[in-house]
Design a protein around this motif. Structure first.
Motif, mmCIF file in Angstrom:
data_model
loop_
_atom_site.group_PDB
_atom_site.id
_atom_site.type_symbol
_atom_site.label_atom_id
_atom_site.label_comp_id
_atom_site.label_asym_id
_atom_site.label_seq_id
_atom_site.Cartn_x
_atom_site.Cartn_y
_atom_site.Cartn_z
ATOM 1 N N PRO A 166 -5.637 -3.575 3.834
ATOM 2 C CA PRO A 166 -6.364 -3.987 5.042
ATOM 3 C C PRO A 166 -6.209 -2.985 6.194
ATOM 4 O O PRO A 166 -6.998 -3.025 7.132
ATOM 5 N N ILE A 167 -5.246 -2.098 6.132
ATOM 6 C CA ILE A 167 -5.020 -1.149 7.227
ATOM 7 C C ILE A 167 -5.773 0.156 6.999
ATOM 8 O O ILE A 167 -6.610 0.549 7.816
ATOM 9 N N CYS A 168 -5.477 0.842 5.883
ATOM 10 C CA CYS A 168 -6.104 2.141 5.679
ATOM 11 C C CYS A 168 -7.331 2.066 4.784
ATOM 12 O O CYS A 168 -7.982 3.063 4.543
ATOM 13 N N CYS A 185 0.826 -1.200 0.000
ATOM 14 C CA CYS A 185 0.000 0.000 0.000
ATOM 15 C C CYS A 185 0.867 1.260 0.000
ATOM 16 O O CYS A 185 1.649 1.471 0.926
ATOM 17 N N PRO A 186 0.733 2.113 -1.021
ATOM 18 C CA PRO A 186 1.538 3.336 -1.057
ATOM 19 C C PRO A 186 1.143 4.340 0.025
ATOM 20 O O PRO A 186 2.000 5.054 0.547
ATOM 21 N N ASN A 187 -0.140 4.396 0.382
ATOM 22 C CA ASN A 187 -0.579 5.318 1.437
ATOM 23 C C ASN A 187 0.128 5.022 2.747
ATOM 24 O O ASN A 187 0.697 5.900 3.385
ATOM 25 N N CYS A 188 0.053 3.754 3.147
ATOM 26 C CA CYS A 188 0.635 3.362 4.431
ATOM 27 C C CYS A 188 2.144 3.568 4.421
ATOM 28 O O CYS A 188 2.712 4.057 5.395
ATOM 29 N N TYR A 189 2.773 3.212 3.311
ATOM 30 C CA TYR A 189 4.233 3.344 3.273
ATOM 31 C C TYR A 189 4.648 4.807 3.336
ATOM 32 O O TYR A 189 5.564 5.170 4.073
ATOM 33 N N ASN A 243 2.935 7.307 4.609
ATOM 34 C CA ASN A 243 2.545 7.961 5.853
ATOM 35 C C ASN A 243 3.244 7.396 7.080
ATOM 36 O O ASN A 243 3.571 8.132 8.001
ATOM 37 N N THR A 244 3.435 6.078 7.099
ATOM 38 C CA THR A 244 3.962 5.467 8.314
ATOM 39 C C THR A 244 5.273 4.723 8.090
ATOM 40 O O THR A 244 5.930 4.337 9.041
#
Ligand SMILES: [Zn+2]
Length: 105
Positions: free
Chosen positions: A98-100, A74-78, A80-81
């Protein structure tokens, strides 16, 4: 091929053009623009590469892929976090994190 190669290439093309005096003003203007672009690109390069060991992962099908990890992340999770979260495939076109809960297609 970097942006600087492209700029140098453009400059050399311009210098060939400047031999035909007809377009001299035009060539001078473009040269000035190129100088501005060069300075800007140098600033960008300095800013965007504080640490050469951290490189942006490769994008594939809207997900990040890593050389040392198998799967689509996931590019969002990577971004951001910094966590590598493997996305799940919903169907042939859609993946979901599954997270965001981002859906990626
Ligand atoms: Zn996510």
């Amino acid at each position: 091929m970097t942006i600087f190669n492209s700029i140098e290439q453009a400059k050399s093309l311009l210098s060939q053009l400047s031999n035909t005096t007809q377009h001299k003003n035009l060539v001078d203007s473009i040269s000035k623009e190129l100088e501005t672009i060069t300075v800007f690109a140098q600033q960008l390069t300095k800013k965007s590469s504080p640490d050469p060991t951290i490189s942006k992962p490769e994008m594939k099908s809207g997900c990040y892929i890593f050389a040392n990890a198998k799967g689509f992340f996931c590019p969002n999770c990577y971004d951001n976090t910094g966590n590598k979260v493997a996305t799940r495939r919903l169907n042939s076109k859609l993946r979901v994190c599954p997270i965001c809960r981002a859906s990626i297609n």
